[in-house]
Enzyme design. Structure first.
Site, mmCIF file in Angstrom:
data_model
loop_
_atom_site.group_PDB
_atom_site.id
_atom_site.type_symbol
_atom_site.label_atom_id
_atom_site.label_comp_id
_atom_site.label_asym_id
_atom_site.label_seq_id
_atom_site.Cartn_x
_atom_site.Cartn_y
_atom_site.Cartn_z
ATOM 1 C CB ILE A 138 73.686 -77.682 -22.624
ATOM 2 C CG1 ILE A 138 73.278 -78.407 -23.886
ATOM 3 C CG2 ILE A 138 74.929 -78.279 -21.991
ATOM 4 C CD1 ILE A 138 74.269 -78.297 -25.019
ATOM 5 C CG HIS A 145 79.372 -69.676 -15.704
ATOM 6 N ND1 HIS A 145 80.693 -69.855 -16.063
ATOM 7 C CD2 HIS A 145 79.011 -70.803 -15.048
ATOM 8 C CE1 HIS A 145 81.100 -71.040 -15.648
ATOM 9 N NE2 HIS A 145 80.100 -71.639 -15.012
#
Ligand code: AMP
Length: 118
Positions: free
Chosen positions: A36, A105
Site C-alpha cells: 500500500i 512476509h
C-alpha cells in the site's frame, strides 16, 4: 459498531478479500499483493495463507512455505521483467529488523536502483 482492523489481522483480511488490496497472485498456500505504501516502482508482498508471525516461527513442519514464497517472488519478478536489471527480496523480523506487521512476509522490491542495506 464497525470492528477496527488492527495490524495483527490486516493481512488475514487481505487473504480473505475482506479489505481492498491489489492481489496479483493467489493459490492455496500463499497470496501476493501490492504494498500500500510502495518504496520502489515494484513493491509486492508475498505472504503465507496460514498465519506465521515471523521467520522465527519457521520449523521442520512449515519450512516448505518459505521455498514456495521465494519461488513465487522470482516468478513475479520475471513476469514484471526486472530479473535482468535486478531486484531485492527482504524479510524483516521483529523490532530491530523493522517488522511492523507481525505476519510473515517477503518484500519484492524493484524497478529502480536500490540503495545499500542498513
Ligand atoms: P514490515 O515493515 O516488513 O512489517 O512491512 C509491512 C508492509 O506492509 C509495509 O511495507 C506496509 O506498507 C505494508 N502494508 C501495511 N498495510 C497494508 C495494506 N493494507 N495493504 C498492503 N500493504 C500494506
Amino acid at each position: 459498531m464497525k470492528k477496527k482492523t488492527n495490524k495483527y489481522n490486516i493481512f488475514q483480511k487481505i487473504i480473505k478479500k475482506e479489505i481492498k488490496s491489489k492481489i496479483i497472485y493467489q493459490n492455496d498456500n500463499l497470496t501476493a499483493f501490492e504494498d500500500i505504501n510502495p518504496k520502489a516502482p515494484i513493491h509486492i508482498l508475498i505472504i503465507p495463507n496460514k498465519k506465521i508471525k515471523n521467520i522465527n516461527q519457521i520449523n521442520i513442519e512449515n519450512k516448505n512455505i518459505i521455498i514456495e514464497m521465494i519461488f513465487i517472488a522470482v516468478k513475479i519478478a520475471k513476469k514484471k521483467k526486472i530479473e535482468k536489471k535486478g531486484y531485492r527480496l527482504v524479510i524483516n523480523c521483529n523490532k530491530d529488523g523493522g517488522q511492523e506487521i507481525p505476519y510473515l512476509h517477503i518484500h519484492l522490491l524493484g524497478g529502480r536502483k536500490l540503495g545499500s542495506i542498513g
